[in-house]
Design an enzyme around this catalytic site. Structure first.
Site, PDB file in Angstrom:
ATOM      1  N   GLU A   1      -6.050 -10.865  -0.852  1.00 20.50           N
ATOM      2  CA  GLU A   1      -6.824 -10.605   0.380  1.00 20.50           C
ATOM      3  C   GLU A   1      -8.319 -10.524   0.085  1.00 20.50           C
ATOM      4  O   GLU A   1      -9.033  -9.687   0.647  1.00 20.50           O
ATOM      5  CB  GLU A   1      -6.368  -9.279   1.021  1.00 20.50           C
ATOM      6  CG  GLU A   1      -4.885  -9.188   1.286  1.00 20.50           C
ATOM      7  CD  GLU A   1      -4.471  -7.933   2.050  1.00 20.50           C
ATOM      8  OE1 GLU A   1      -5.336  -7.222   2.578  1.00 20.50           O
ATOM      9  OE2 GLU A   1      -3.254  -7.672   2.106  1.00 20.50           O
TER      10      GLU A   1
ATOM     11  N   GLU B   1       0.804  -1.237   0.000  1.00 22.06           N
ATOM     12  CA  GLU B   1       0.000   0.000   0.000  1.00 22.06           C
ATOM     13  C   GLU B   1       0.834   1.283   0.000  1.00 22.06           C
ATOM     14  O   GLU B   1       0.563   2.215   0.756  1.00 22.06           O
ATOM     15  CB  GLU B   1      -0.956   0.010   1.210  1.00 22.06           C
ATOM     16  CG  GLU B   1      -1.856  -1.214   1.260  1.00 22.06           C
ATOM     17  CD  GLU B   1      -2.833  -1.199   2.430  1.00 22.06           C
ATOM     18  OE1 GLU B   1      -2.764  -0.280   3.269  1.00 22.06           O
ATOM     19  OE2 GLU B   1      -3.659  -2.120   2.513  1.00 22.06           O
TER      20      GLU B   1
HETATM   21  C1  XIL Z   1      -5.878  -6.043   8.751  1.00 20.63           C
HETATM   22  C2  XIL Z   1      -6.159  -7.155   9.751  1.00 20.63           C
HETATM   23  O1  XIL Z   1      -7.089  -8.049   9.180  1.00 20.63           O
HETATM   24  C3  XIL Z   1      -6.672  -6.594  11.040  1.00 20.63           C
HETATM   25  O2  XIL Z   1      -6.754  -7.618  12.031  1.00 20.63           O
HETATM   26  C4  XIL Z   1      -5.774  -5.469  11.550  1.00 20.63           C
HETATM   27  O3  XIL Z   1      -6.356  -4.873  12.681  1.00 20.63           O
HETATM   28  C5  XIL Z   1      -5.558  -4.437  10.466  1.00 20.63           C
HETATM   29  O4  XIL Z   1      -5.040  -5.056   9.299  1.00 20.63           O
HETATM   30  N1  XIL Z   1      -4.895  -4.665   3.957  1.00 20.63           N
HETATM   31  C6  XIL Z   1      -3.846  -5.436   4.393  1.00 20.63           C
HETATM   32  C7  XIL Z   1      -4.010  -6.265   5.600  1.00 20.63           C
HETATM   33  O5  XIL Z   1      -2.817  -5.492   3.708  1.00 20.63           O
HETATM   34  O6  XIL Z   1      -2.791  -6.422   6.296  1.00 20.63           O
HETATM   35  C8  XIL Z   1      -5.048  -5.703   6.533  1.00 20.63           C
HETATM   36  O7  XIL Z   1      -5.234  -6.588   7.630  1.00 20.63           O
HETATM   37  C9  XIL Z   1      -6.339  -5.489   5.771  1.00 20.63           C
HETATM   38  C10 XIL Z   1      -6.141  -4.480   4.662  1.00 20.63           C
END
Ligand code: XIL
Length: 376
Positions: A285, A166
């Site tokens: 994801e 990101e």
């Molecule tokens: C999220 C987790 O699922 C949560 O438990 C945490 O509080 C915040 O991060 N993009 C990503 C992930 O790359 O690492 C994120 O994960 C969700 C969005």
């Protein structure tokens, strides 16, 4: 838990127009399909040469045996939900904490699964010490030491590392669409340093740039895709190693007039552009946020499943996609209940299995999409 009986399956499909429309013969074919991992990988005649997986939290693996059994049954690649991130794994400048990360990678290896590394660099999940300790003078040393220590520990055991997560946020207004992140402020060339270091430390891991809001047809997503392609071209010109793009795929059901919930030609073209640059792709994801569907559960589940179907048909059509990971396997532990949750207070139903670990229409949609993906 376990695979649904025919009756359970039929009652699932009754709620789902698209699945209910399938002829009986197709239904029995779906039922005879075993698991996501059998459909995806080289474990059966029907397999497509794909990896399929999800993120897992160490705590659930340890404390919830039914959950752990489901993950083991369905998946052949895992990623830690938080445990490999900078803050959790590097809690003090000279202290690392590996117990939770080890729990997950050991579970993966014991069950014949691959493991993704997520991530070395992100603007979130930084430890409290970062803000006071890291300066333009020591930032490179901190970053290199972090990657050497964490990447070195798991060297040879990681399928792909999200080296940088990101890094683009066009609306921040910086040159090249860079996000005004804590790393950017202290070390403007952090991306090149991170990828070069990761290659040196774990030469066999696929080095991945991972991002979100690059899936839809709206203007903001278009700008972000363009910035990512420019980033990759720049890295290649500078001789910086990069092997893959991770498309996070946090997508939304329910239409929006600006195209931000519509997925199709722009994403297909982006994937081709990535391919032309010689890079692989992963869906890293995926989940389907149902917050914009103010309706009953069968209607929500049908809409979520429809989007799993159409999105995966669009994306898995590209043979450069190596892996599909959902951000969780069950609604029981979805992060969306904590971020971006529904305004009516109902729990999200964004993942293939419900909070009781029963397969939802989204599971069958994912399974069918895997089974009909072109062979790799
Ligand atoms: C999220 C987790 O699922 C949560 O438990 C945490 O509080 C915040 O991060 N993009 C990503 C992930 O790359 O690492 C994120 O994960 C969700 C969005």
């Amino acid at each position: 838990m376990g695979l649904p009986t025919r009756r359970q399956f039929l009652s699932q499909t009754a709620a789902t127009a698209s699945l209910a429309a399938l002829p009986i013969r197709a239904l029995s074919q779906i039922q005879s399909a075993t698991t996501l991992r059998a459909a995806a990988a080289s474990e059966s005649a029907a397999s497509r040469g794909l990896l399929v997986g999800c993120c897992v939290p160490a705590r659930a693996l340890r404390n919830d045996p039914a959950y752990a059994a489901l993950v083991k049954q369905q998946m052949n690649i895992l990623v830690a939900e938080n445990e490999f991130k900078f803050g959790p794994i590097h809690p003090q400048p000279t202290t690392f904490f590996f117990d939770d990360a080890d729990t997950i990678i050991d579970f993966a290896e014991q069950n014949g699964m691959k493991m993704r590394g997520h991530n070395f660099v992100w603007h979130r999940a930084l430890p409290p010490w970062f803000a006071t300790y890291v300066t333009p003078q020591n930032a490179e040393q901190v970053l290199v030491n972090h990657i050497e220590t964490v990447g070195g520990r798991y060297k040879g055991r990681i399928h792909s590392w999200d080296v940088v997560n990101e890094a683009i946020q066009v609306s921040d207004g910086l040159p090249n669409g860079m996000r005004n992140s804590p790393w950017q402020k202290v070390l403007p060339n952090y991306i090149d340093i991170a990828f070069r270091t990761a290659r040196r430390v774990d030469p066999h891991a696929l080095l991945t740039y991972n991002d979100y809001d690059i899936e839809a047809e709206d203007a903001a997503s278009t700008a972000k895709r363009a910035a990512i392609l420019d980033l990759v071209r720049g890295m290649q010109q500078r001789g910086v190693p990069i092997d893959a793009i991770g498309i996070q795929s946090h997508i939304h059901a329910g239409p929006k007039p600006d195209g931000s919930h519509t997925y199709g030609p722009a994403l297909t073209q982006f994937m081709k552009d990535v391919q032309s640059l010689g890079l692989k792709l992963m869906l890293t994801e995926m989940d389907v946020n149902d917050r914009d569907i103010p309706a009953d559960i069968p209607t929500r589940d049908a809409a979520v499943a429809d989007l799993y179907s159409s999105y995966l048909r669009t994306t898995l059509a590209n043979k450069n996609v190596l892996a599909l990971l959902t951000w969780g396997i069950t609604d029981k532990y979805t992060w969306l209940n904590h971020e971006g949750a529904r305004k009516d207070g109902q729990p999200e139903r964004s993942l293939p299995f419900d909070a009781d670990l029963k397969p939802k229409p989204a599971f069958f949609a994912e399974l069918n999409a895997l089974k009909s993906a072109p062979r790799r």
